[in-house]
Write a protein that holds these residues in place. Structure first.
Motif, PDB file in Angstrom:
ATOM      1  N   ASN A  14       4.294   6.175  -7.915  1.00  0.00           N
ATOM      2  CA  ASN A  14       3.813   7.242  -8.977  1.00  0.00           C
ATOM      3  C   ASN A  14       3.785   8.558  -7.653  1.00  0.00           C
ATOM      4  O   ASN A  14       4.262   9.661  -8.344  1.00  0.00           O
ATOM      5  N   PHE A  15       3.276   8.501  -6.529  1.00  0.00           N
ATOM      6  CA  PHE A  15       3.150   9.548  -5.513  1.00  0.00           C
ATOM      7  C   PHE A  15       4.517   9.948  -5.051  1.00  0.00           C
ATOM      8  O   PHE A  15       4.763  11.060  -4.811  1.00  0.00           O
ATOM      9  N   TRP A  16       5.111   8.985  -4.739  1.00  0.00           N
ATOM     10  CA  TRP A  16       6.604   9.100  -4.085  1.00  0.00           C
ATOM     11  C   TRP A  16       7.453   9.616  -5.256  1.00  0.00           C
ATOM     12  O   TRP A  16       8.280  10.768  -5.106  1.00  0.00           O
ATOM     13  N   ALA A  17       7.390   9.458  -6.556  1.00  0.00           N
ATOM     14  CA  ALA A  17       8.025   9.900  -7.506  1.00  0.00           C
ATOM     15  C   ALA A  17       7.468  11.420  -7.941  1.00  0.00           C
ATOM     16  O   ALA A  17       8.381  12.247  -8.184  1.00  0.00           O
ATOM     17  N   ASN A  47      -2.127  13.241  -7.902  1.00  0.00           N
ATOM     18  CA  ASN A  47      -0.898  13.395  -7.052  1.00  0.00           C
ATOM     19  C   ASN A  47      -1.033  14.838  -6.445  1.00  0.00           C
ATOM     20  O   ASN A  47      -0.594  15.095  -5.509  1.00  0.00           O
ATOM     21  N   SER A  48      -1.590  15.793  -7.354  1.00  0.00           N
ATOM     22  CA  SER A  48      -1.661  17.297  -6.891  1.00  0.00           C
ATOM     23  C   SER A  48      -2.555  17.366  -5.701  1.00  0.00           C
ATOM     24  O   SER A  48      -2.324  18.181  -4.930  1.00  0.00           O
ATOM     25  N   GLN A  49      -3.843  16.694  -5.971  1.00  0.00           N
ATOM     26  CA  GLN A  49      -4.558  16.647  -4.840  1.00  0.00           C
ATOM     27  C   GLN A  49      -4.053  16.083  -3.492  1.00  0.00           C
ATOM     28  O   GLN A  49      -4.207  16.730  -2.561  1.00  0.00           O
ATOM     29  N   LEU A  85       0.740  -1.337   0.078  1.00  0.00           N
ATOM     30  CA  LEU A  85      -0.105   0.082   0.011  1.00  0.00           C
ATOM     31  C   LEU A  85       0.902   1.145  -0.118  1.00  0.00           C
ATOM     32  O   LEU A  85       0.633   2.116  -0.750  1.00  0.00           O
ATOM     33  N   PHE A  86       1.875   1.199   0.829  1.00  0.00           N
ATOM     34  CA  PHE A  86       2.671   2.323   0.977  1.00  0.00           C
ATOM     35  C   PHE A  86       3.802   2.610   0.292  1.00  0.00           C
ATOM     36  O   PHE A  86       4.560   3.736  -0.050  1.00  0.00           O
ATOM     37  N   ILE A  87       4.393   1.720  -0.213  1.00  0.00           N
ATOM     38  CA  ILE A  87       5.690   1.688  -1.055  1.00  0.00           C
ATOM     39  C   ILE A  87       5.621   1.102  -2.467  1.00  0.00           C
ATOM     40  O   ILE A  87       6.093   1.445  -3.233  1.00  0.00           O
ATOM     41  N   SER A  88       5.197  -0.088  -2.416  1.00  0.00           N
ATOM     42  CA  SER A  88       5.367  -0.844  -3.692  1.00  0.00           C
ATOM     43  C   SER A  88       4.523  -1.017  -4.712  1.00  0.00           C
ATOM     44  O   SER A  88       4.500  -1.285  -5.969  1.00  0.00           O
ATOM     45  N   CYS A  89       3.346  -0.354  -4.390  1.00  0.00           N
ATOM     46  CA  CYS A  89       1.894  -0.442  -5.128  1.00  0.00           C
ATOM     47  C   CYS A  89       2.400   0.766  -6.421  1.00  0.00           C
ATOM     48  O   CYS A  89       3.027   1.687  -6.006  1.00  0.00           O
ATOM     49  N   PRO A  90       2.079   0.367  -7.655  1.00  0.00           N
ATOM     50  CA  PRO A  90       2.515   1.451  -8.531  1.00  0.00           C
ATOM     51  C   PRO A  90       1.991   2.873  -8.436  1.00  0.00           C
ATOM     52  O   PRO A  90       2.538   3.963  -8.775  1.00  0.00           O
ATOM     53  N   ARG A  91       0.716   2.977  -7.655  1.00  0.00           N
ATOM     54  CA  ARG A  91       0.276   3.970  -7.301  1.00  0.00           C
ATOM     55  C   ARG A  91       0.951   4.783  -6.305  1.00  0.00           C
ATOM     56  O   ARG A  91       0.990   6.108  -6.221  1.00  0.00           O
ATOM     57  N   ALA A  92       1.423   4.257  -5.184  1.00  0.00           N
ATOM     58  CA  ALA A  92       2.226   4.857  -4.305  1.00  0.00           C
ATOM     59  C   ALA A  92       3.586   5.237  -4.743  1.00  0.00           C
ATOM     60  O   ALA A  92       4.113   6.341  -4.563  1.00  0.00           O
ATOM     61  N   LEU A 117      11.016  11.717  -4.567  1.00  0.00           N
ATOM     62  CA  LEU A 117      11.488  10.966  -3.222  1.00  0.00           C
ATOM     63  C   LEU A 117      11.422   9.532  -3.947  1.00  0.00           C
ATOM     64  O   LEU A 117      10.562   8.851  -4.373  1.00  0.00           O
ATOM     65  N   ASP A 118      12.921   8.868  -3.940  1.00  0.00           N
ATOM     66  CA  ASP A 118      13.188   7.486  -4.319  1.00  0.00           C
ATOM     67  C   ASP A 118      13.185   6.532  -3.050  1.00  0.00           C
ATOM     68  O   ASP A 118      13.704   6.711  -2.069  1.00  0.00           O
ATOM     69  N   VAL A 119      12.072   5.706  -3.144  1.00  0.00           N
ATOM     70  CA  VAL A 119      11.738   4.827  -2.194  1.00  0.00           C
ATOM     71  C   VAL A 119      11.985   3.208  -2.750  1.00  0.00           C
ATOM     72  O   VAL A 119      11.449   2.375  -2.154  1.00  0.00           O
ATOM     73  N   THR A 120      12.482   3.307  -3.997  1.00  0.00           N
ATOM     74  CA  THR A 120      12.801   1.953  -4.577  1.00  0.00           C
ATOM     75  C   THR A 120      13.363   1.147  -3.846  1.00  0.00           C
ATOM     76  O   THR A 120      13.197  -0.278  -4.182  1.00  0.00           O
TER      77      THR A 120
END
Length: 109
Positions: A28-31, A87-89, A19-26, A35-38
């Motif tokens: 995308n938001f980190w990017a 992402n802006s929201q 949910l917080f890190i590896s989901c493509p949606r998450a 911020l690089d959380v890969t």
């Protein structure tokens, strides 16, 4: 989580890390936040890796908590209101939360 454990964004099995890190949606938001959380492989590591490069632990903790909280709220918007937040929201809500939290803090962020 949904009763079937499927992520509402990508249908993979949903757990905290997903949910917080590896989901493509998450991701995308980190990017979006630049911020690089890969390299994060567990939630505890997020607090130690310091993707923010912020030396002040109080500031770092507040920002990471805010980001995670708003990823969670975005997930709930998808589940309960069928809304896909941009992402802006999400980042605007992070900004508003951090501003509010800074006014409640005895010591400034």
């Amino acid at each position: 989580m949904r009763a079937d454990d499927q992520c509402p964004f990508c249908s993979e099995r949903e757990d905290c890390l997903h949910l917080f890190i590896s989901c493509p949606r998450a991701r995308n938001f980190w990017a979006y936040l630049n911020l690089d959380v890969t390299s994060i492989s567990n939630m505890e590591q997020l607090w130690h890796e310091n993707p923010l490069q912020e030396p002040n632990q109080n500031i770092r903790t507040a920002i990471l908590t805010c980001v995670l909280w708003n990823i969670w709220k975005s997930r709930n918007a998808k589940i309960f209101r069928s809304q896909d937040e941009s992402n802006s929201q999400i980042s605007a809500r992070c900004r508003d939360d951090l501003l509010l939290w800074s006014h409640r803090s005895k010591t400034a962020f």
